[in-house]
Design a protein around this motif. Structure first.
Motif, PDB file in Angstrom:
ATOM      1  N   SER A  28     -25.203 -18.124  -8.102  1.00 21.69           N
ATOM      2  CA  SER A  28     -24.404 -16.719  -7.124  1.00 21.69           C
ATOM      3  C   SER A  28     -24.244 -16.910  -5.669  1.00 21.69           C
ATOM      4  CB  SER A  28     -25.477 -15.782  -7.368  1.00 21.69           C
ATOM      5  OG  SER A  28     -24.579 -14.905  -7.271  1.00 21.69           O
ATOM      6  N   VAL A  29     -23.047 -16.548  -5.567  1.00 21.51           N
ATOM      7  CA  VAL A  29     -23.003 -16.236  -4.084  1.00 21.51           C
ATOM      8  C   VAL A  29     -22.611 -15.328  -3.605  1.00 21.51           C
ATOM      9  CG1 VAL A  29     -21.604 -17.583  -1.742  1.00 21.51           C
ATOM     10  CG2 VAL A  29     -22.600 -19.466  -4.009  1.00 21.51           C
ATOM     11  N   ALA A  30     -22.291 -14.525  -2.722  1.00 18.70           N
ATOM     12  CA  ALA A  30     -22.293 -13.426  -2.058  1.00 18.70           C
ATOM     13  C   ALA A  30     -20.749 -13.482  -1.455  1.00 18.70           C
ATOM     14  CB  ALA A  30     -23.036 -12.426  -1.782  1.00 18.70           C
ATOM     15  N   SER A  31     -19.342 -12.588  -1.769  1.00 15.20           N
ATOM     16  CA  SER A  31     -18.770 -12.970  -0.642  1.00 15.20           C
ATOM     17  C   SER A  31     -18.533 -11.920  -0.580  1.00 15.20           C
ATOM     18  CB  SER A  31     -17.563 -13.734  -1.738  1.00 15.20           C
ATOM     19  OG  SER A  31     -16.314 -13.528  -0.619  1.00 15.20           O
ATOM     20  N   PRO A  32     -17.213 -11.108   0.693  1.00 13.80           N
ATOM     21  CA  PRO A  32     -17.209 -10.301   1.152  1.00 13.80           C
ATOM     22  C   PRO A  32     -15.558  -9.809  -0.057  1.00 13.80           C
ATOM     23  CG  PRO A  32     -16.853 -11.350   2.871  1.00 13.80           C
ATOM     24  CD  PRO A  32     -17.477 -12.140   2.059  1.00 13.80           C
ATOM     25  N   TRP A  33     -15.407  -8.064  -0.439  1.00 16.95           N
ATOM     26  CA  TRP A  33     -14.287  -8.135  -0.755  1.00 16.95           C
ATOM     27  C   TRP A  33     -13.183  -8.318   0.187  1.00 16.95           C
ATOM     28  CZ3 TRP A  33     -14.396  -7.492  -6.287  1.00 16.95           C
ATOM     29  CH2 TRP A  33     -15.664  -6.421  -6.521  1.00 16.95           C
ATOM     30  N   PRO A  34     -12.278  -8.553  -0.318  1.00 17.69           N
ATOM     31  CA  PRO A  34     -11.009  -8.669   0.112  1.00 17.69           C
ATOM     32  C   PRO A  34     -10.361  -7.080   1.101  1.00 17.69           C
ATOM     33  CG  PRO A  34     -10.046  -8.866  -1.918  1.00 17.69           C
ATOM     34  CD  PRO A  34     -11.901  -8.850  -1.400  1.00 17.69           C
ATOM     35  N   ALA A  35      -9.523  -7.350   1.361  1.00 17.54           N
ATOM     36  CA  ALA A  35      -8.856  -6.177   2.433  1.00 17.54           C
ATOM     37  C   ALA A  35      -8.153  -5.485   1.250  1.00 17.54           C
ATOM     38  CB  ALA A  35      -9.001  -5.920   3.978  1.00 17.54           C
ATOM     39  N   THR A  36      -8.566  -4.037   0.792  1.00 19.16           N
ATOM     40  CA  THR A  36      -7.719  -2.587   0.479  1.00 19.16           C
ATOM     41  C   THR A  36      -7.893  -1.944   1.126  1.00 19.16           C
ATOM     42  OG1 THR A  36      -9.427  -2.015  -0.329  1.00 19.16           O
ATOM     43  CG2 THR A  36      -9.005  -3.331  -1.382  1.00 19.16           C
ATOM     44  N   PRO A  37      -6.686  -1.913   2.112  1.00 21.61           N
ATOM     45  CA  PRO A  37      -6.844  -0.472   2.605  1.00 21.61           C
ATOM     46  C   PRO A  37      -5.904   0.753   2.236  1.00 21.61           C
ATOM     47  CG  PRO A  37      -4.882  -2.278   3.515  1.00 21.61           C
ATOM     48  CD  PRO A  37      -5.478  -3.061   2.556  1.00 21.61           C
ATOM     49  N   ASP A  38      -6.279   1.979   2.733  1.00 16.70           N
ATOM     50  CA  ASP A  38      -5.641   2.913   2.341  1.00 16.70           C
ATOM     51  C   ASP A  38      -3.911   2.505   1.905  1.00 16.70           C
ATOM     52  OD1 ASP A  38      -8.098   4.104   2.271  1.00 16.70           O
ATOM     53  OD2 ASP A  38      -7.806   5.259   3.397  1.00 16.70           O
ATOM     54  N   CYS A  39      -3.303   3.309   0.789  1.00 15.46           N
ATOM     55  CA  CYS A  39      -2.081   4.017   0.345  1.00 15.46           C
ATOM     56  C   CYS A  39      -1.537   4.926  -0.353  1.00 15.46           C
ATOM     57  CB  CYS A  39      -1.777   2.501  -0.334  1.00 15.46           C
ATOM     58  SG  CYS A  39      -1.925   2.335  -2.263  1.00 15.46           S
ATOM     59  N   ALA A  40      -0.643   5.047  -0.372  1.00 20.32           N
ATOM     60  CA  ALA A  40      -0.196   6.711  -1.396  1.00 20.32           C
ATOM     61  C   ALA A  40      -0.219   6.393  -2.411  1.00 20.32           C
ATOM     62  CB  ALA A  40       0.967   6.879  -0.340  1.00 20.32           C
ATOM     63  N   HIS A  41      -0.968   6.414  -3.735  1.00 23.30           N
ATOM     64  CA  HIS A  41      -0.519   6.891  -4.879  1.00 23.30           C
ATOM     65  C   HIS A  41       0.501   7.585  -5.685  1.00 23.30           C
ATOM     66  CE1 HIS A  41      -1.102   6.107  -8.522  1.00 23.30           C
ATOM     67  NE2 HIS A  41      -1.089   4.974  -8.808  1.00 23.30           N
ATOM     68  N   ASP A  42       0.793   7.526  -6.376  1.00 22.91           N
ATOM     69  CA  ASP A  42       1.831   8.532  -6.133  1.00 22.91           C
ATOM     70  C   ASP A  42       1.725   8.517  -8.215  1.00 22.91           C
ATOM     71  OD1 ASP A  42       3.655   7.271  -6.786  1.00 22.91           O
ATOM     72  OD2 ASP A  42       5.490   8.141  -5.193  1.00 22.91           O
ATOM     73  N   GLY A  43       1.630   7.690  -8.890  1.00 22.06           N
ATOM     74  CA  GLY A  43       1.181   8.026  -9.907  1.00 22.06           C
ATOM     75  C   GLY A  43       2.770   7.416 -10.573  1.00 22.06           C
ATOM     76  N   GLY A  44       3.852   7.045 -10.042  1.00 17.65           N
ATOM     77  CA  GLY A  44       5.422   6.389 -10.266  1.00 17.65           C
ATOM     78  C   GLY A  44       5.707   7.386  -9.869  1.00 17.65           C
ATOM     79  N   VAL A  45       5.490   9.380  -9.455  1.00 18.88           N
ATOM     80  CA  VAL A  45       6.828  10.197  -9.142  1.00 18.88           C
ATOM     81  C   VAL A  45       7.232   9.697  -8.151  1.00 18.88           C
ATOM     82  CG1 VAL A  45       6.700  12.609  -8.416  1.00 18.88           C
ATOM     83  CG2 VAL A  45       4.397  11.761  -9.273  1.00 18.88           C
ATOM     84  N   THR A  46       7.446   8.899  -6.654  1.00 21.59           N
ATOM     85  CA  THR A  46       8.216   8.722  -6.313  1.00 21.59           C
ATOM     86  C   THR A  46       9.746   7.734  -6.869  1.00 21.59           C
ATOM     87  OG1 THR A  46       6.828   8.495  -5.016  1.00 21.59           O
ATOM     88  CG2 THR A  46       9.095   7.544  -4.460  1.00 21.59           C
ATOM     89  N   LEU A  47       9.149   6.960  -7.835  1.00 25.92           N
ATOM     90  CA  LEU A  47      10.420   5.744  -8.240  1.00 25.92           C
ATOM     91  C   LEU A  47      10.830   6.622  -9.725  1.00 25.92           C
ATOM     92  CD1 LEU A  47      11.115   3.086  -8.892  1.00 25.92           C
ATOM     93  CD2 LEU A  47       9.096   2.961 -11.322  1.00 25.92           C
ATOM     94  N   SER A  48      10.334   7.619 -10.092  1.00 29.39           N
ATOM     95  CA  SER A  48      10.981   8.894 -11.013  1.00 29.39           C
ATOM     96  C   SER A  48      12.180   9.514 -10.433  1.00 29.39           C
ATOM     97  CB  SER A  48       9.976   9.297 -12.170  1.00 29.39           C
ATOM     98  OG  SER A  48       9.060   8.650 -12.759  1.00 29.39           O
ATOM     99  N   TYR A  49      11.398   9.486  -8.995  1.00 26.60           N
ATOM    100  CA  TYR A  49      12.807  10.470  -8.559  1.00 26.60           C
ATOM    101  C   TYR A  49      13.682   9.712  -7.552  1.00 26.60           C
ATOM    102  CZ  TYR A  49      14.654  13.459  -4.115  1.00 26.60           C
ATOM    103  OH  TYR A  49      14.921  14.042  -3.492  1.00 26.60           O
ATOM    104  N   ASP A  50      13.526   8.409  -7.472  1.00 30.36           N
ATOM    105  CA  ASP A  50      15.195   7.291  -7.215  1.00 30.36           C
ATOM    106  C   ASP A  50      15.762   7.058  -8.161  1.00 30.36           C
ATOM    107  OD1 ASP A  50      13.390   7.675  -4.301  1.00 30.36           O
ATOM    108  OD2 ASP A  50      12.524   5.357  -4.697  1.00 30.36           O
ATOM    109  N   TYR A  51      15.170   6.691  -9.345  1.00 28.67           N
ATOM    110  CA  TYR A  51      16.173   6.644 -10.454  1.00 28.67           C
ATOM    111  C   TYR A  51      16.809   7.762 -10.538  1.00 28.67           C
ATOM    112  CZ  TYR A  51      14.188   2.345 -12.325  1.00 28.67           C
ATOM    113  OH  TYR A  51      14.047   0.661 -12.300  1.00 28.67           O
ATOM    114  N   PHE A  52      16.207   9.108 -10.840  1.00 29.12           N
ATOM    115  CA  PHE A  52      16.571  10.503 -11.089  1.00 29.12           C
ATOM    116  C   PHE A  52      17.729  10.835 -10.360  1.00 29.12           C
ATOM    117  CE2 PHE A  52      17.512  14.688 -10.217  1.00 29.12           C
ATOM    118  CZ  PHE A  52      18.055  15.805 -11.469  1.00 29.12           C
TER     119      PHE A  52
END
Length: 113
Positions: free
Chosen positions: A62-86
């Motif tokens: 077993s080797v401990a390795s740091p997690w890869p970077a996961t910067p903050d982002c704006a997750h809107d659950g697909g609302v933006t995609l739905s708005y773009d299709y509309f």
């Protein structure tokens, strides 16, 4: 606020880390030995992920390795995609309606005298 990993915005950091863990599966031949590695983490809140390293199918080191970077982002659950299709659908309908009106403008049947 979500977490970004490999250009995907996950709703939570835990979900991004689950994805990162599932992507850790590697094998290589080094000096005639087969070395494999896979993520074995079951807790995704800590500072490191657990990597199981095996040489020639032997026991797990077993080797401990740091997690890869996961910067903050704006997750809107697909609302933006739905708005773009509309907006695309409304634009398409306006173009079709305008084209129809343009054809009607130039489509006059003249009666022969």
């Amino acid at each position: 606020m979500g977490s970004l990993f490999q250009n995907v915005c996950y709703p939570t950091q835990e979900m991004a880390r689950v994805s990162a863990c599932s992507g850790v599966q590697a094998s290589a031949i080094v000096g005639g030995d087969l070395i494999t590695a896979e993520c074995t983490s079951s807790a995704f809140g800590g500072a490191t992920m657990d990597i199981c390293k095996r040489t020639n199918g032997g026991s797990c080191l077993s080797v401990a390795s740091p997690w890869p970077a996961t910067p903050d982002c704006a997750h809107d659950g697909g609302v933006t995609l739905s708005y773009d299709y509309f907006l695309a659908a409304i634009t398409f309908l306006c173009v079709v309606w305008g084209g129809k009106k343009l054809i009607q403008l130039f489509d006059h049947h003249h009666a022969d005298s």
